[in-house]
Each structure stands twice: as structure tokens, then as C-alpha cells.
Design a protein around this motif. Structure first.
Motif, PDB file in Angstrom:
ATOM      1  N   PRO A   1      51.704  42.580  42.577  1.00 44.47           N
ATOM      2  CA  PRO A   1      51.580  41.236  43.057  1.00 44.47           C
ATOM      3  C   PRO A   1      49.989  40.634  43.003  1.00 44.47           C
ATOM      4  N   VAL A   2      49.879  39.776  42.252  1.00 47.83           N
ATOM      5  CA  VAL A   2      48.308  39.089  42.177  1.00 47.83           C
ATOM      6  C   VAL A   2      48.217  37.746  42.687  1.00 47.83           C
ATOM      7  N   THR A   3      47.406  37.443  43.695  1.00 55.39           N
ATOM      8  CA  THR A   3      47.161  36.127  44.155  1.00 55.39           C
ATOM      9  C   THR A   3      46.091  35.704  43.362  1.00 55.39           C
ATOM     10  N   LEU A   4      46.169  34.687  42.454  1.00 58.21           N
ATOM     11  CA  LEU A   4      44.945  33.876  41.668  1.00 58.21           C
ATOM     12  C   LEU A   4      44.494  32.847  42.310  1.00 58.21           C
ATOM     13  N   THR A   5      43.255  32.682  42.215  1.00 60.06           N
ATOM     14  CA  THR A   5      42.575  31.431  42.496  1.00 60.06           C
ATOM     15  C   THR A   5      41.378  31.284  41.463  1.00 60.06           C
ATOM     16  N   VAL A   6      41.444  30.014  40.761  1.00 66.03           N
ATOM     17  CA  VAL A   6      40.698  29.413  39.792  1.00 66.03           C
ATOM     18  C   VAL A   6      39.755  28.160  40.264  1.00 66.03           C
ATOM     19  N   ASP A   7      38.478  28.128  40.451  1.00 66.70           N
ATOM     20  CA  ASP A   7      38.051  27.168  40.757  1.00 66.70           C
ATOM     21  C   ASP A   7      36.724  26.839  39.674  1.00 66.70           C
ATOM     22  N   LEU A   8      37.088  26.115  38.591  1.00 71.72           N
ATOM     23  CA  LEU A   8      35.936  25.945  37.746  1.00 71.72           C
ATOM     24  C   LEU A   8      35.797  24.332  37.183  1.00 71.72           C
ATOM     25  N   PRO A   9      34.649  23.769  37.350  1.00 70.83           N
ATOM     26  CA  PRO A   9      34.517  22.557  37.001  1.00 70.83           C
ATOM     27  C   PRO A   9      35.009  22.016  35.525  1.00 70.83           C
TER      28      PRO A   9
ATOM     29  N   ALA B   1      46.943  42.508  45.257  1.00 72.88           N
ATOM     30  CA  ALA B   1      45.640  42.310  44.523  1.00 72.88           C
ATOM     31  C   ALA B   1      45.352  40.807  44.707  1.00 72.88           C
ATOM     32  N   THR B   2      44.283  40.491  44.480  1.00 74.40           N
ATOM     33  CA  THR B   2      43.636  39.121  44.289  1.00 74.40           C
ATOM     34  C   THR B   2      42.567  38.990  43.207  1.00 74.40           C
ATOM     35  N   LEU B   3      42.624  37.851  42.503  1.00 72.51           N
ATOM     36  CA  LEU B   3      41.671  37.491  41.575  1.00 72.51           C
ATOM     37  C   LEU B   3      41.175  36.278  41.759  1.00 72.51           C
ATOM     38  N   ASP B   4      39.934  36.227  42.117  1.00 69.21           N
ATOM     39  CA  ASP B   4      39.092  35.018  42.378  1.00 69.21           C
ATOM     40  C   ASP B   4      38.052  34.710  41.138  1.00 69.21           C
ATOM     41  N   LEU B   5      38.013  33.343  40.576  1.00 70.64           N
ATOM     42  CA  LEU B   5      37.280  33.100  39.506  1.00 70.64           C
ATOM     43  C   LEU B   5      36.629  31.556  40.261  1.00 70.64           C
ATOM     44  N   TRP B   6      35.367  31.659  40.196  1.00 69.77           N
ATOM     45  CA  TRP B   6      34.441  30.378  40.353  1.00 69.77           C
ATOM     46  C   TRP B   6      33.275  30.130  39.851  1.00 69.77           C
ATOM     47  N   HIS B   7      32.590  29.077  39.899  1.00 65.67           N
ATOM     48  CA  HIS B   7      31.474  28.937  39.449  1.00 65.67           C
ATOM     49  C   HIS B   7      30.152  28.438  40.489  1.00 65.67           C
ATOM     50  N   THR B   8      29.215  29.019  40.212  1.00 63.08           N
ATOM     51  CA  THR B   8      27.978  28.666  40.985  1.00 63.08           C
ATOM     52  C   THR B   8      26.859  28.053  40.055  1.00 63.08           C
TER      53      THR B   8
ATOM     54  N   HIS C   1      24.650  28.755  38.358  1.00 60.96           N
ATOM     55  CA  HIS C   1      23.998  29.403  37.275  1.00 60.96           C
ATOM     56  C   HIS C   1      25.288  30.451  36.815  1.00 60.96           C
ATOM     57  N   HIS C   2      26.082  30.781  37.502  1.00 60.51           N
ATOM     58  CA  HIS C   2      27.015  31.864  36.901  1.00 60.51           C
ATOM     59  C   HIS C   2      28.386  31.767  37.219  1.00 60.51           C
ATOM     60  N   LEU C   3      29.174  32.342  36.379  1.00 58.36           N
ATOM     61  CA  LEU C   3      30.637  32.702  36.520  1.00 58.36           C
ATOM     62  C   LEU C   3      30.824  33.700  37.362  1.00 58.36           C
ATOM     63  N   MET C   4      31.905  33.675  38.249  1.00 54.71           N
ATOM     64  CA  MET C   4      31.906  34.928  39.132  1.00 54.71           C
ATOM     65  C   MET C   4      33.413  35.299  39.055  1.00 54.71           C
ATOM     66  N   LEU C   5      33.859  36.585  38.828  1.00 57.00           N
ATOM     67  CA  LEU C   5      35.152  37.142  38.755  1.00 57.00           C
ATOM     68  C   LEU C   5      35.010  38.218  39.690  1.00 57.00           C
ATOM     69  N   GLN C   6      36.015  38.038  40.762  1.00 56.39           N
ATOM     70  CA  GLN C   6      36.240  39.221  41.758  1.00 56.39           C
ATOM     71  C   GLN C   6      37.766  39.602  41.873  1.00 56.39           C
ATOM     72  N   ILE C   7      37.996  40.766  41.767  1.00 52.48           N
ATOM     73  CA  ILE C   7      39.263  41.347  42.034  1.00 52.48           C
ATOM     74  C   ILE C   7      39.275  42.235  42.825  1.00 52.48           C
ATOM     75  N   ARG C   8      40.182  42.105  43.822  1.00 52.85           N
ATOM     76  CA  ARG C   8      40.186  43.101  45.022  1.00 52.85           C
ATOM     77  C   ARG C   8      41.674  43.738  45.215  1.00 52.85           C
ATOM     78  N   ASP C   9      41.786  44.999  45.420  1.00 50.67           N
ATOM     79  CA  ASP C   9      43.286  45.478  45.813  1.00 50.67           C
ATOM     80  C   ASP C   9      43.127  46.387  47.081  1.00 50.67           C
ATOM     81  N   ASP C  10      44.436  46.366  47.399  1.00 53.28           N
ATOM     82  CA  ASP C  10      44.465  47.329  48.741  1.00 53.28           C
ATOM     83  C   ASP C  10      44.966  48.772  48.332  1.00 53.28           C
ATOM     84  N   GLY C  11      44.359  49.358  47.382  1.00 52.60           N
ATOM     85  CA  GLY C  11      44.618  50.588  47.029  1.00 52.60           C
ATOM     86  C   GLY C  11      43.935  51.870  47.500  1.00 52.60           C
TER      87      GLY C  11
END
Length: 130
Positions: A26-34, A65-72, A74-84
Motif C-alpha cells: 500500500p502506497v500513500t501518494l502526495t503530489v504538490d506541483l503548481p 510505502a509513501t511517495l511524495d512529489l513536490w516543487h521547490t 528550482h527543483h522537482l523533488m521525489l521521495q519514496i519511503r518504505d518500512d521494509g
């Protein structure tokens, strides 16, 4: 490269939702892009997320797992975490090294933090190009 139709038509939020739903963990997804990034950055981001979620399914023994995508600015950031179980190493094998190389082709970076016993956190930083 060739982008999946959902990515071309609807962007990263929809495309990542689709691959997250197919992950065996199971993946929790967060996307925050303008806005949408440039097609090349969007494609590399999609490919990176897809490969990382496949690695979680195949190797991590994770429960969530979590998948987070956001914008700074100057960058597009992608972070994926798992508890494995951890132990992922970009220096061992070709999967993570190939992702790092692909990101490097657009001046991006891949950082893997995966101590034995877990958790694993993989962060990809790509240049923001609209």
C-alpha cells in the motif's frame, strides 16, 4: 522516450496514482506541483517512481510505502519511503545505479538512505523545467 498515455494526457498526479495502485505494498501518494514540468523531466520522474515502487514490491518486504512529489523554486523533488528491511545500495547491482545515471543526464541526483533493518528513503532531485 515514449510516455504512457496517462502521463501525457493527465500528468504526474494521475500517472503516479496509477502505478501506486498497482504496487503490491500500500502506497500513500502526495503530489504538490503548481504546474506540469517539462515533458523530459516528467518522463524521468515517472520512470524513477515506477522503478522504485517495483523495487519495493520485489525486494523490501515492506508493509507500507509513501511517495511524495513536490516543487521547490528550482527543483522537482521525489521521495519514496518504505518500512521494509533496508539494505538497498546504489553501488550494488544495476537498478539504482541506472536510475542515478538517468537522473544525472538531466543534472539530477539520486540519494539512497537504506540501513540494514530499514527503513529505506530514496530521494530524487531533478531540475525544475516548465
Amino acid at each position: 522516450g515514449i510516455h504512457p498515455a496517462i502521463l501525457t494526457d493527465r500528468g504526474l498526479d494521475a500517472a503516479l496514482s496509477h502505478i501506486a495502485a498497482r504496487c503490491t505494498v500500500p502506497v500513500t501518494l502526495t503530489v504538490d506541483l503548481p504546474t506540469r514540468p517539462a515533458p523530459a523531466i516528467e518522463g524521468i520522474t515517472y520512470y524513477t517512481a515506477s522503478e522504485l515502487l517495483q523495487n519495493i514490491s520485489k525486494h523490501s518486504h515492506a508493509h507500507t510505502a509513501t511517495l511524495d512529489l513536490w516543487h521547490t523554486p528550482h527543483h522537482l523533488m521525489l521521495q519514496i519511503r518504505d518500512d521494509g528491511i533496508g539494505g538497498a545500495d546504489a553501488g550494488r547491482g544495476t537498478g539504482l545505479a541506472g536510475l542515478a545515471e538517468r537522473l544525472g543526464a538531466v543534472d539530477g541526483v539520486l540519494v539512497v538512505d537504506s540501513p540494514p533493518g530499514g527503513p529505506t528513503v530514496v530521494t530524487a532531485e531533478l531540475p525544475w523545467r516548465a
